[in-house]
Design a protein around this motif. Sequence first.
Motif, mmCIF file in Angstrom:
data_model
loop_
_atom_site.group_PDB
_atom_site.id
_atom_site.type_symbol
_atom_site.label_atom_id
_atom_site.label_comp_id
_atom_site.label_asym_id
_atom_site.label_seq_id
_atom_site.Cartn_x
_atom_site.Cartn_y
_atom_site.Cartn_z
ATOM 1 N N TYR A 96 0.845 -1.210 0.000
ATOM 2 C CA TYR A 96 0.000 0.000 0.000
ATOM 3 C C TYR A 96 0.875 1.252 0.000
ATOM 4 C CZ TYR A 96 -2.559 3.906 1.996
ATOM 5 O OH TYR A 96 -3.075 5.169 2.226
ATOM 6 N N HIS A 99 2.706 1.726 -3.316
ATOM 7 C CA HIS A 99 1.771 2.151 -4.366
ATOM 8 C C HIS A 99 1.463 3.646 -4.222
ATOM 9 C CE1 HIS A 99 -2.232 1.225 -6.669
ATOM 10 N NE2 HIS A 99 -1.429 2.027 -7.343
ATOM 11 N N ARG A 100 1.260 4.077 -3.019
ATOM 12 C CA ARG A 100 0.997 5.503 -2.788
ATOM 13 C C ARG A 100 2.214 6.339 -3.183
ATOM 14 N NH1 ARG A 100 -2.454 7.817 2.335
ATOM 15 N NH2 ARG A 100 -2.511 9.995 1.637
ATOM 16 N N HIS A 103 2.520 7.138 -6.796
ATOM 17 C CA HIS A 103 1.634 8.223 -7.254
ATOM 18 C C HIS A 103 2.100 9.595 -6.781
ATOM 19 C CE1 HIS A 103 -1.957 6.140 -9.025
ATOM 20 N NE2 HIS A 103 -1.273 5.129 -8.545
ATOM 21 N N HIS A 193 -11.153 -0.658 -7.377
ATOM 22 C CA HIS A 193 -9.929 -0.426 -8.154
ATOM 23 C C HIS A 193 -10.200 0.257 -9.494
ATOM 24 C CE1 HIS A 193 -5.631 -0.919 -8.278
ATOM 25 N NE2 HIS A 193 -5.713 -1.270 -9.545
ATOM 26 N N HIS A 196 -9.872 3.832 -9.033
ATOM 27 C CA HIS A 196 -8.460 4.212 -8.984
ATOM 28 C C HIS A 196 -7.905 4.425 -10.398
ATOM 29 C CE1 HIS A 196 -4.233 4.147 -7.701
ATOM 30 N NE2 HIS A 196 -4.007 3.205 -8.602
ATOM 31 N N ASP A 205 -5.462 9.202 -7.694
ATOM 32 C CA ASP A 205 -4.680 9.318 -6.459
ATOM 33 C C ASP A 205 -5.533 8.956 -5.247
ATOM 34 O OD1 ASP A 205 -2.545 10.079 -8.007
ATOM 35 O OD2 ASP A 205 -2.784 12.210 -7.624
ATOM 36 N N TYR A 208 -5.429 2.945 -2.912
ATOM 37 C CA TYR A 208 -4.110 2.366 -3.206
ATOM 38 C C TYR A 208 -3.964 0.912 -2.750
ATOM 39 C CZ TYR A 208 -2.781 7.308 -3.689
ATOM 40 O OH TYR A 208 -2.709 8.619 -4.062
ATOM 41 N N ASP A 216 -6.648 1.792 3.099
ATOM 42 C CA ASP A 216 -7.146 3.059 2.562
ATOM 43 C C ASP A 216 -8.049 3.757 3.568
ATOM 44 O OD1 ASP A 216 -6.152 3.658 -0.102
ATOM 45 O OD2 ASP A 216 -7.152 1.830 -0.764
ATOM 46 N N SER A 221 -7.247 7.425 2.471
ATOM 47 C CA SER A 221 -7.066 7.542 1.019
ATOM 48 C C SER A 221 -8.165 6.805 0.262
ATOM 49 C CB SER A 221 -5.695 6.998 0.596
ATOM 50 O OG SER A 221 -5.494 5.680 1.070
#
Length: 255
Positions: A96, A99-100, A103, A193, A196, A205, A208, A216, A221
């Motif tokens: 996670y 992945h964040r 971005h 997803h 996303h 954004d 994630y 999240d 997020s």
Amino acid sequence: MNGILTGSAPTIALALWIALVFLLERLFAAERTPPGNCRRIARNFGLGVIALTTAPLLLILTGRIASGIEPLVPLAALGAAGALIVQLLALDIWTYGMHRAYHEIPLLWRFHAPHHLDEHLDASSAFRFHLGEILISAAARLVPALILGIGPATLLLFEAILTANAVFHHSNIRLPERFERALSHLIVTPAIHWRHHHNRRADTDSNYCAILSLWDRLFRSANPRPRTIGMAIGVEGEHDLGFGGLLAYPFRRRG
């Protein structure tokens, strides 16, 4: 985000799951497939072949390095099952966070953007990752591996679980709304997803998580809006590229 477990039984199980998802999304498609979809799938699998042949080798190397060093946080007191659960949870939250970062850090986004340039989603999108992202992610996993003493088998097991869920949450399967809503409280589903992958950066954004959906919500997020049929997929202000263009994307001059 990328890879496959080596070893006959898990590999066969994962291959059967991928085949099942591919079949279901053709029998119960949520979105109509776009023109040139076969070329898009071939492009995705072209990148996937690179990912699937590279990631396991890198993960084995990462696990062997970690196994040869005393972990910073020993888990032996938890027993084998307890240690495995903690390690898998740690890898999920680390995924996670990575992945964040892909971005939020422009240099990392260059390597992650080829995944988002896909303008339609299906199970093949789960394999569409740039080799640079594979290398960065494998190197970054040294951190939790060294802290918790995560060996090759556990890293590969996590990657198999990650791949299986990525195939599912990228898929173009039409699921019963109540079932998907209930499932989304536990794991990432297509409704989560696909939002996303909406080609609006404010939505891109968000969401994630890779396996469990709680991170999240915990780190604020989560995007409260599910996918909508017909929503535009891709990167805001950009269009998908051919195979060579995707490989070159991180190294192109900007502006």
